[in-house]
Design an enzyme around this catalytic site. Structure first.
Site, PDB file in Angstrom:
ATOM      1  N   GLN A  87      32.089  51.437  72.884  1.00 52.99           N
ATOM      2  CA  GLN A  87      32.867  50.509  72.056  1.00 52.99           C
ATOM      3  C   GLN A  87      33.203  49.265  72.875  1.00 52.99           C
ATOM      4  O   GLN A  87      33.771  48.320  72.357  1.00 52.99           O
ATOM      5  CB  GLN A  87      34.161  51.186  71.595  1.00 52.99           C
ATOM      6  CG  GLN A  87      33.924  52.404  70.733  1.00 52.99           C
ATOM      7  CD  GLN A  87      35.172  53.260  70.636  1.00 52.99           C
ATOM      8  OE1 GLN A  87      36.023  53.027  69.778  1.00 52.99           O
ATOM      9  NE2 GLN A  87      35.304  54.236  71.505  1.00 52.99           N
ATOM     10  N   VAL A  89      32.805  45.834  75.050  1.00 55.95           N
ATOM     11  CA  VAL A  89      31.978  44.632  74.914  1.00 55.95           C
ATOM     12  C   VAL A  89      31.558  44.111  76.292  1.00 55.95           C
ATOM     13  O   VAL A  89      30.836  43.120  76.387  1.00 55.95           O
ATOM     14  CB  VAL A  89      32.702  43.544  74.085  1.00 55.95           C
ATOM     15  CG1 VAL A  89      32.990  44.061  72.674  1.00 55.95           C
ATOM     16  CG2 VAL A  89      33.994  43.068  74.749  1.00 55.95           C
ATOM     17  N   HIS A 105      30.582  47.577  69.205  1.00 54.36           N
ATOM     18  CA  HIS A 105      31.499  46.484  68.840  1.00 54.36           C
ATOM     19  C   HIS A 105      31.067  45.127  69.384  1.00 54.36           C
ATOM     20  O   HIS A 105      31.884  44.215  69.449  1.00 54.36           O
ATOM     21  CB  HIS A 105      32.927  46.837  69.289  1.00 54.36           C
ATOM     22  CG  HIS A 105      33.503  47.999  68.539  1.00 54.36           C
ATOM     23  ND1 HIS A 105      34.592  48.706  68.970  1.00 54.36           N
ATOM     24  CD2 HIS A 105      33.121  48.574  67.369  1.00 54.36           C
ATOM     25  CE1 HIS A 105      34.861  49.679  68.089  1.00 54.36           C
ATOM     26  NE2 HIS A 105      33.977  49.615  67.134  1.00 54.36           N
ATOM     27  N   THR A 171      38.477  56.675  75.492  1.00 54.36           N
ATOM     28  CA  THR A 171      38.758  56.069  74.182  1.00 54.36           C
ATOM     29  C   THR A 171      39.856  56.844  73.481  1.00 54.36           C
ATOM     30  O   THR A 171      39.881  58.079  73.518  1.00 54.36           O
ATOM     31  CB  THR A 171      37.502  55.992  73.276  1.00 54.36           C
ATOM     32  OG1 THR A 171      37.925  55.601  71.956  1.00 54.36           O
ATOM     33  CG2 THR A 171      36.726  57.293  73.198  1.00 54.36           C
TER      34      THR A 171
HETATM   35  P1  OAD Z   1      42.097  52.081  73.530  1.00 55.50           P
HETATM   36  O1  OAD Z   1      42.869  51.068  74.295  1.00 55.50           O
HETATM   37  O2  OAD Z   1      42.504  52.379  72.137  1.00 55.50           O
HETATM   38  O3  OAD Z   1      42.101  53.457  74.323  1.00 55.50           O
HETATM   39  C1  OAD Z   1      41.843  53.520  75.676  1.00 55.50           C
HETATM   40  C2  OAD Z   1      41.873  54.959  76.103  1.00 55.50           C
HETATM   41  O4  OAD Z   1      41.545  55.027  77.473  1.00 55.50           O
HETATM   42  C3  OAD Z   1      43.219  55.649  75.920  1.00 55.50           C
HETATM   43  O5  OAD Z   1      43.028  56.930  75.320  1.00 55.50           O
HETATM   44  C4  OAD Z   1      43.741  55.785  77.360  1.00 55.50           C
HETATM   45  O6  OAD Z   1      44.537  56.964  77.536  1.00 55.50           O
HETATM   46  C5  OAD Z   1      42.435  55.900  78.127  1.00 55.50           C
HETATM   47  N1  OAD Z   1      42.444  55.514  79.548  1.00 55.50           N
HETATM   48  C6  OAD Z   1      43.111  54.525  80.169  1.00 55.50           C
HETATM   49  N2  OAD Z   1      42.784  54.435  81.459  1.00 55.50           N
HETATM   50  C7  OAD Z   1      41.855  55.406  81.680  1.00 55.50           C
HETATM   51  C8  OAD Z   1      41.105  55.828  82.810  1.00 55.50           C
HETATM   52  N3  OAD Z   1      41.215  55.222  84.011  1.00 55.50           N
HETATM   53  N4  OAD Z   1      40.237  56.861  82.657  1.00 55.50           N
HETATM   54  C9  OAD Z   1      40.103  57.492  81.462  1.00 55.50           C
HETATM   55  N5  OAD Z   1      40.784  57.129  80.360  1.00 55.50           N
HETATM   56  C10 OAD Z   1      41.640  56.108  80.455  1.00 55.50           C
HETATM   57  O7  OAD Z   1      40.555  51.620  73.627  1.00 55.50           O
HETATM   58  P2  OAD Z   1      39.338  52.058  72.714  1.00 55.50           P
HETATM   59  O8  OAD Z   1      39.467  53.465  72.264  1.00 55.50           O
HETATM   60  O9  OAD Z   1      38.115  51.659  73.433  1.00 55.50           O
HETATM   61  O10 OAD Z   1      37.640  47.148  69.019  1.00 55.50           O
HETATM   62  O11 OAD Z   1      39.529  51.110  71.471  1.00 55.50           O
HETATM   63  C11 OAD Z   1      38.603  51.131  70.431  1.00 55.50           C
HETATM   64  C12 OAD Z   1      38.463  49.762  69.830  1.00 55.50           C
HETATM   65  O12 OAD Z   1      39.746  49.275  69.463  1.00 55.50           O
HETATM   66  C13 OAD Z   1      37.940  48.706  70.786  1.00 55.50           C
HETATM   67  O13 OAD Z   1      36.530  48.720  70.902  1.00 55.50           O
HETATM   68  C14 OAD Z   1      38.432  47.434  70.188  1.00 55.50           C
HETATM   69  C15 OAD Z   1      39.843  47.870  69.820  1.00 55.50           C
HETATM   70  O14 OAD Z   1      40.424  47.218  68.778  1.00 55.50           O
HETATM   71  C16 OAD Z   1      37.446  45.886  68.641  1.00 55.50           C
HETATM   72  O15 OAD Z   1      37.944  44.934  69.190  1.00 55.50           O
HETATM   73  C17 OAD Z   1      36.564  45.762  67.440  1.00 55.50           C
END
Ligand code: OAD
Length: 228
Positions: A87, A89, A105, A171
């Protein structure tokens, strides 16, 4: 033939490279309104604000480097026919050496025509309001915004249906349709979820959840999967 593995990654895998995640304390969506900066309506209303937001993201990605989590996923290719469905970019999976990466994305290092989604350009500098495509239309970041189709979703779903191993890293599994990929994994296929916090998802009951940072957990997990 190698067994097929699909890896779904999110912002957490790039956190240790210094790139902000979206949700949670210090996340990008805490300081910005999602609809102002990540929707077609927001772009029409205030293109300068949106371009500025993504110009900043692009500069940060160019300064960042892949971490141990990205590099571990490359090792998975030794035993598995691996596709990374991200997801994110950023281009950190590619720079780490992953051979097949699907950006659900979009990609921050590309710009595209506002009027023709097929007109996509490699782009490493800021996008300015005055920049134009070959036909004179303005450019926008090559990002899938809220309310827009996810063009690569069908391909990703097909891959997940055929996966014999499914990994998820970094994620929150809050954003659909990407989060729905976990529900497509076929019964009996091993699923590992690596995150600092357990994501909230209907399939979490049937996965191996490993709590921790991707850069610490993935190298040993993948070493075990490759050697077992
Ligand atoms: P999120 O910010 O929603 O989630 C990030 C995840 O990574 C969370 O579950 C954290 O607990 C975890 N995390 C943080 N640091 C970490 C580490 N060092 N190791 C492992 N896990 C860790 O991000 P996404 O799930 O990627 O879309 O968000 C999905 C989409 O929402 C993105 O692609 C973006 C956003 O809106 C668009 O912009 C279209």
């Amino acid at each position: 033939m190698k067994p097929k593995a699909v890896v779904l990654t999110g912002a957490g895998i790039s956190a240790e490279s210094g790139l902000q995640t979206f949700r949670g304390a210090g996340g990008l969506w805490n300081g910005h309104s999602v609809y102002e900066v990540a929707s077609p309506e927001g772009f029409r209303k205030n293109p300068a604000l949106v371009l500025n937001f993504y110009n900043q993201r692009r500069r940060e990605v160019l300064k960042a480097s892949p971490n141990a989590g990205h590099r571990a996923l490359v090792e998975l290719e030794r035993k598995f026919d691996t596709v990374v469905v991200t997801q994110n970019v950023d281009d950190l999976h590619e720079r780490a050496g992953s051979s097949r990466v699907i950006h659900l994305h979009g990609e921050i290092l590309k710009a595209r025509s506002v009027d023709d989604p097929e007109l996509v350009y490699d782009w490493t500098s800021d996008i300015r309001e005055t920049d134009r495509d070959a036909s004179g239309s303005p450019l926008r970041p090559h990002i899938v915004w809220f309310g827009e189709e996810v063009p690569l979703m069908e391909e990703a779903a097909r891959l997940v249906l055929g996966a014999e191993l499914f990994l998820v890293a970094g994620t929150s599994l809050q954003v659909y349709p990407a989060a729905g990929l976990l529900s497509l994994v076929q019964p009996g296929v091993p699923v590992y979820v690596v995150d600092v916090e357990a994501p909230n998802h209907e399939r979490m009951g049937s996965v191996h959840f490993i709590a921790g940072e991707a850069g610490s957990v993935l190298p040993s997990l993948i070493k075990n999967l490759v050697n077992s």
